[in-house]
Design an enzyme around this catalytic site. Sequence first.
Site, short mmCIF file in Angstrom:
data_model
loop_
_atom_site.label_atom_id
_atom_site.label_comp_id
_atom_site.label_asym_id
_atom_site.label_seq_id
_atom_site.Cartn_x
_atom_site.Cartn_y
_atom_site.Cartn_z
N TRP A 102 64.43 40.12 33.15
CA TRP A 102 63.78 41.01 32.17
C TRP A 102 64.50 42.35 32.06
CZ3 TRP A 102 59.86 41.40 28.63
CH2 TRP A 102 59.47 42.70 28.27
N MET A 103 64.60 42.84 30.83
CA MET A 103 65.11 44.20 30.59
C MET A 103 64.21 44.84 29.53
SD MET A 103 68.84 45.27 29.05
CE MET A 103 68.77 44.19 27.62
N ASN A 104 63.94 46.15 29.66
CA ASN A 104 63.36 46.84 28.50
C ASN A 104 64.10 48.13 28.19
OD1 ASN A 104 61.34 47.13 30.87
ND2 ASN A 104 60.51 48.69 29.56
N ASP A 105 63.49 49.28 28.26
CA ASP A 105 64.08 50.50 27.68
C ASP A 105 65.50 50.78 28.16
OD1 ASP A 105 61.34 50.57 27.39
OD2 ASP A 105 61.06 52.44 28.47
N1 DQQ Z 1 58.62 51.70 29.35
C1 DQQ Z 1 58.72 52.33 30.64
C2 DQQ Z 1 57.95 53.60 30.52
C3 DQQ Z 1 57.98 53.86 29.07
C4 DQQ Z 1 57.83 52.50 28.49
C5 DQQ Z 1 58.19 51.39 31.68
C6 DQQ Z 1 58.29 52.41 27.07
O1 DQQ Z 1 58.56 54.65 31.25
O2 DQQ Z 1 56.96 54.74 28.67
O3 DQQ Z 1 58.94 50.21 31.69
O4 DQQ Z 1 58.65 51.11 26.73
#
Ligand code: DQQ
Length: 675
Positions: free
Chosen positions: A156-159
């Site tokens: 998984w990857m996000n920001d």
């Molecule tokens: N994702 C992070 C938070 C942020 C949110 C946690 C935004 O720091 O607010 O994974 O996608």
Amino acid sequence: MFFNEIFVYQFASRNSHVGKKKIGYSSVSRELTECGSCLDDSSNDVQCSAQREDKSCTFVCVPMVDGTPGPIPQEHYGSPWESSGSRSKRVITILVLAFIFMAAGFLIRIDIFPKFHQRLQREEHLTFDIVGNNAILRSQPLLYRSSFHFQPPKNWMNDPNGPMYYKGFYHIFYQYNPGGAVWGNLTWGHAVSRDLVHWRDLEPALKPDQWYDNGGVWSGSVTICPDGSPIILYTGVADDLEQSQNIAVPEDLSDPFLRRWVKNPENPVLRHPVGIDKEDFRDPTTAWQVDDGSWRILIGAKMERDGMALLYKSRDLRHWELDENVLHTVPDSGMWECLDFFPIAPFGREAFDTSINGPNVKHVLKVSFFDDKHDHYAVGTYNLSTESFSPINPALDIQHGLHYDYGKFYASKSFYDPVKKRRIVWGWSNESDSEAQDIAKGWASLQAIPRSLWLDTALGDNLIQAPVEEVDGLRGSKVSQTYVNMEAGSVVKIDGSSGGQLDIEVTFEYPYISKTLTIEDNGHQNEPFDCGNGGSAQRGLYGPFGLLVLTDDAFQEQTAVFFYISQDTDHHWVTHFCSDQSRSSLLPDLDTTVFWSDVRVLPTENFLSLRVLVDHSIVESFVQGGRMAITSRVYPKEAVDDQAHVFLFNNGTTPIKVRSINVWQMQSINVIPLV
Ligand code: DQQ
């Protein structure tokens, strides 16, 4: 009682002291740290008092033994925040050892340097020359992996977090779960690139391992200090879910990969203020420096339902004070995440570094709205005396309309690229499939193509976004057509454009619209246009017309990206652009939203332009020269690889002219996993 012979050294810069003065007590002296801090190591054992002059600090430290002064304990020098005294001792030791080693090597004729150089070259070669994991056989679990977008080898990857340029490399950090393909256990993944195209994935830079971030190392930013060293500010989440702001610095500034980061022993440096819930305080921006040398950051927060940008001030990036003003707030907008705030030039594409301000400088405030999962922005001015941001066009304030992207693009973060003097923004493109499908794939999420950002001078209140120019270097073979007449209800296949990795540019002539037409002619009977109401299957006078991508010959699966011009209820003709995920796949359990918004077309613009990057499961559209953008995520079952084609289509009732269409096959990038 013992007292050491006592001197106070004053340092003008990191490595040179300008004098010493005997004052009578045990002392530790220190230069300013990278960002101008007098970092105090006071503890139960040592009590220091710091005096900060213009460009130097003086520390007088009294060692305490059972409450009385004693000799300074040696371990006091051991931290990464060490005094320059211990640092210079270490440097001298290293130099002496290096000299002995080289002399010995010379004497026994060992060829030290060629071997060292060979190793470095091998590293370079490894970094960018081997075939990347993205390009290997596209069997089922890999079917939807991208080929020229950044994603880590698995999980998984996000920001995107803390993008920056350092010593010849672009760095991207990202929210990453090392344990699986779903959100959780967040660390800062880390990758480096020479060109923003090919990447080498590294070990995570920050892991949850302290009381204040055991619940996750969440998003944050990098600030490049005046001496060129980077400092990370990030949100830590404790076991009780308290969000706090924390600092980490590189362990070894001579490593261009910056592989190891050290958390500040004084973390957390910021706790949530009174009135803000401990779970609504996150995502510090890159800091900017103002005229008096002090720093500012913004932190996203909410009070009740009112989202806001809290403003903090500091002289040293470590000790922060909440300003009495919030930089900006919008009633009832919910939590503000991943703020970004940066200056922008009034003309041209050349960008400003984050601390630039002045009468001709405009500022962009970007807020990721937790409630609607879109990145809203406004172009405005930053007034330092009132510490406030005001949009140039109040009708386009943060809550009203302008988004970086009207599709799957969130939590973006920009940085200033000092090499090409441009501002680049990264954004997270989430999946449209289910969690179960992500677990089966073994990965989830992409970073959208890094985009250059500059002011749309024709409008003054809008940004232009374009894929960074380096992406053009991936273009391979091309097919082109010019002056294609699209009769009402026609579909034209672009031969030679099959495949899942494409860069497409197309320009349409803006259709002639008679002033006498009424809203009834337009077929909407006073209903405002809604692209979600049927997507590309709607039929009007002028639209839908555009492209079908990732489309099989039987049109069972098609992703339509298209224009639709309609008269709204106050009789203005408005151009819309839509990206339709609803017919993209025969597979179940997918998000079938149709993304859309208005496109601002100037009276002088007698054309509509579109650039689309297609990369297996991502379709990224840049409209009217980059004035707006929409990203979709799609998972065709049949229309994959050489069964995926491109068509021009016009489903409106008026003929449309295509000035030109160019389709390039795109090469795969390398994302080298950590070895
Ligand atoms: N994702 C992070 C938070 C942020 C949110 C946690 C935004 O720091 O607010 O994974 O996608």
